[in-house]
Design an enzyme around this catalytic site. Structure first.
Site, PDB file in Angstrom:
ATOM      1  N   CYS A   1       0.979  -1.303   0.044  1.00 44.24           N
ATOM      2  CA  CYS A   1       0.012   0.006  -0.070  1.00 44.24           C
ATOM      3  C   CYS A   1       0.889   1.373   0.079  1.00 44.24           C
ATOM      4  O   CYS A   1       0.307   2.249  -0.272  1.00 44.24           O
ATOM      5  CB  CYS A   1      -0.943   0.088   1.322  1.00 44.24           C
ATOM      6  SG  CYS A   1      -1.923  -1.402   1.405  1.00 44.24           S
TER       7      CYS A   1
ATOM      8  N   GLU B   1      -1.203   5.529  13.770  1.00 45.41           N
ATOM      9  CA  GLU B   1      -0.716   6.555  12.813  1.00 45.41           C
ATOM     10  C   GLU B   1      -0.929   8.111  13.475  1.00 45.41           C
ATOM     11  O   GLU B   1      -0.066   8.841  13.360  1.00 45.41           O
ATOM     12  CB  GLU B   1      -1.598   6.791  11.460  1.00 45.41           C
ATOM     13  CG  GLU B   1      -1.164   7.700  10.725  1.00 45.41           C
ATOM     14  CD  GLU B   1      -1.802   7.899   9.215  1.00 45.41           C
ATOM     15  OE1 GLU B   1      -1.397   8.225   8.517  1.00 45.41           O
ATOM     16  OE2 GLU B   1      -3.061   6.999   8.812  1.00 45.41           O
TER      17      GLU B   1
ATOM     18  N   LYS C   1      -9.406   8.420   1.922  1.00 45.34           N
ATOM     19  CA  LYS C   1     -10.050   6.775   2.013  1.00 45.34           C
ATOM     20  C   LYS C   1     -11.480   6.677   2.323  1.00 45.34           C
ATOM     21  O   LYS C   1     -12.096   5.686   2.218  1.00 45.34           O
ATOM     22  CB  LYS C   1      -9.122   5.933   2.706  1.00 45.34           C
ATOM     23  CG  LYS C   1      -7.729   5.652   1.976  1.00 45.34           C
ATOM     24  CD  LYS C   1      -6.769   4.736   2.808  1.00 45.34           C
ATOM     25  CE  LYS C   1      -5.636   4.716   2.190  1.00 45.34           C
ATOM     26  NZ  LYS C   1      -4.664   5.751   2.254  1.00 45.34           N
TER      27      LYS C   1
ATOM     28  N   HIS D   1      -9.622   2.125  -0.113  1.00 42.91           N
ATOM     29  CA  HIS D   1      -8.203   2.085  -0.104  1.00 42.91           C
ATOM     30  C   HIS D   1      -7.843   1.511  -1.432  1.00 42.91           C
ATOM     31  O   HIS D   1      -8.019   0.452  -1.625  1.00 42.91           O
ATOM     32  CB  HIS D   1      -7.835   1.241   1.007  1.00 42.91           C
ATOM     33  CG  HIS D   1      -6.190   0.929   1.150  1.00 42.91           C
ATOM     34  ND1 HIS D   1      -5.419   1.552   0.488  1.00 42.91           N
ATOM     35  CD2 HIS D   1      -5.651   0.579   2.172  1.00 42.91           C
ATOM     36  CE1 HIS D   1      -4.274   1.550   0.903  1.00 42.91           C
ATOM     37  NE2 HIS D   1      -4.251   0.594   1.993  1.00 42.91           N
TER      38      HIS D   1
ATOM     39  N   PHE E   1       1.753  -3.425   4.102  1.00 47.49           N
ATOM     40  CA  PHE E   1       2.149  -4.913   4.520  1.00 47.49           C
ATOM     41  C   PHE E   1       3.674  -5.140   4.454  1.00 47.49           C
ATOM     42  O   PHE E   1       4.249  -4.478   3.412  1.00 47.49           O
ATOM     43  CB  PHE E   1       1.414  -5.874   4.080  1.00 47.49           C
ATOM     44  CG  PHE E   1      -0.130  -6.152   4.284  1.00 47.49           C
ATOM     45  CD1 PHE E   1      -0.664  -5.196   5.357  1.00 47.49           C
ATOM     46  CD2 PHE E   1      -0.734  -7.046   3.540  1.00 47.49           C
ATOM     47  CE1 PHE E   1      -1.782  -5.358   5.590  1.00 47.49           C
ATOM     48  CE2 PHE E   1      -1.997  -7.064   4.059  1.00 47.49           C
ATOM     49  CZ  PHE E   1      -2.768  -6.390   5.138  1.00 47.49           C
TER      50      PHE E   1
END
Length: 408
Positions: free
Chosen positions: A159, A309, A330, A335, A394
């Site tokens: 991502c 975050e 998003k 996403h 990831f």
């Protein structure tokens, strides 16, 4: 070191297939998430996604070439054509000084899925299977389209892919390896296989309500909603852009790239790597406490990401984190995986240029652990002088780019 600016932008997204439509949708809080229309979801846990609507690839690709091109490449080519036309770069630069840095998180997922079905049912595979599936092909096709013979790099960091692509392109121009680079990312992974796969690893929301499935920083959040599309930017050396009279959206001034080295899917709860990534980008950009800062957050709507975050912003900015405008688009686009960073970099650039912060829609019950200004539900005007965009992938990949407003 040379300065780098954005002179062209293009996008194909769940809230619009061109920049003007996308930007107006985001500023007005339009939700691009709906029930999946492209296949039957009866046997799947997840039934919503942010699909691209009314996309016509023949505006950009000849009909005879479509059967040789995966959907993620079609999105990439469309966004690249928009960005290159917007920039006016072609004809002003040597082929050897023009590069392409375009990545994808999953590559040709539609091709992979349909060809596997064909192999099982008919024992036949298309001769175009491999070139349609491999993740570098968007970069390759864009380079062919525009005769870009400079550096060509397809980044793959899940991502974080297209934020890394933009950041690496920025450094390549800054250090003299190219004068302009077409950069960004593309993704088209809304298939039964990918939906089932992400669902099985507990990443997707199972609320199955288009209006409350992607709700970043809300305490009801339970996972992300898959999106698709492409975002492409033309980055250009500042003096080259000025000499040819190009319009400039913003200056790319900083880039951070770190790794959590923690877990294959979960972020480090201490947020040290993510915070350091933001710090590196802002320091390189020369952004200070005197700047009015907007951050387009990764903001996936997963329980782990949003609180981590938030902690990263506090570690990186200290008390100034509470002064920043922060939002997650998003909440509207879902996403977009490998495309999300480039689209959100475009949004950050437009926010700085226009002095408007798009909202985080669906934020009705704020999580006490997410207590920053996440611009809930309605866009706000602000005298922005700088922006940042964060994405995390990831594998522990962290990426941040920092932008500065350029005076007319």
């Amino acid at each position: 070191m040379r300065r780098v600016v954005i002179t062209g932008i293009g996008a194909v997204t769940p809230v619009g297939n061109d920049i003007e439509t996308m930007w107006n949708s985001l500023v007005n809080g339009k939700n691009g998430i709906d029930y999946i229309k492209s296949f039957d979801t009866e046997k799947l846990k997840v039934k919503v996604a942010a699909e691209v609507k009314d996309f016509d690839p023949t505006k950009y690709i000849e009909k005879k070439e479509l059967r040789k091109t995966d959907l993620f490449c079609q999105y990439a080519i469309a966004a690249a054509c928009q960005a290159v036309e917007d920039s006016g770069i072609i004809g002003t630069i040597e082929d050897e000084k023009l590069g392409v840095y375009v990545g994808s998180g999953t590559g040709g997922m539609h091709t992979f899925f349909t060809q596997c079905e064909n192999m099982i049912a008919e024992k036949k595979i298309s001769p175009f299977f491999i070139p349609m599936m491999i993740g570098n092909m968007a970069a390759g096709l864009i380079a062919i389209r525009f005769s870009a013979k400079g550096p060509c790099l397809p980044v793959v960091t899940a991502c974080a892919t297209s934020t890394h692509a933009v950041g690496e392109a920025f450094h390549a121009i800054k250090n003299g390896y190219a004068d302009a680079i077409i950069t960004g990312g593309a993704e088209a992974a809304i298939t039964p296989l990918a939906i089932a796969g992400f669902s099985s690893c507990m990443a997707l929301s199972t609320r199955n309500d288009p209006n409350s499935s992607s709700i970043p920083f809300d305490k009801r959040r339970d996972g992300f909603v898959m999106g698709e599309g492409a975002g492409i930017l033309v980055l250009e050396e500042y003096e080259h852009a000025v000499a040819r009279g190009a319009k400039i959206y913003a200056e790319v001034a900083g880039y951070g790239n770190t790794c959590d080295a923690h877990h294959v899917t979960a972020p480090d709860p201490e947020a040290a790597g993510a915070a350091r990534c933001v710090e590196i980008a802002l320091k390189e950009a020369g952004i200070t406490d005197d700047d009015t800062l907007y951050i387009n957050a990764h903001g996936t709507s997963t329980p782990a990401n949003d609180k981590t975050e938030t902690a990263a912003f506090k570690r990186a900015l200290g008390e100034k984190a509470y002064d920043a405008y922060i939002s997650s688009t998003k909440s509207m686009t879902g996403h977009m995986l490998g495309a999300t960073g480039a689209v959100e970099a475009i949004v950050a650039a437009l926010a700085v240029k226009n002095g408007i912060v798009p909202p985080t829609i669906g934020l009705e019950e704020p999580d006490p652990e997410c207590d920053l200004n996440y611009v809930p539900n309605k866009a706000v005007e602000a005298p922005l002088t700088a922006a940042a965009s964060t994405t995390f992938g990831f594998g522990g990949h962290n990426a941040c780019i920092a932008l500065k407003k350029v005076s007319e």
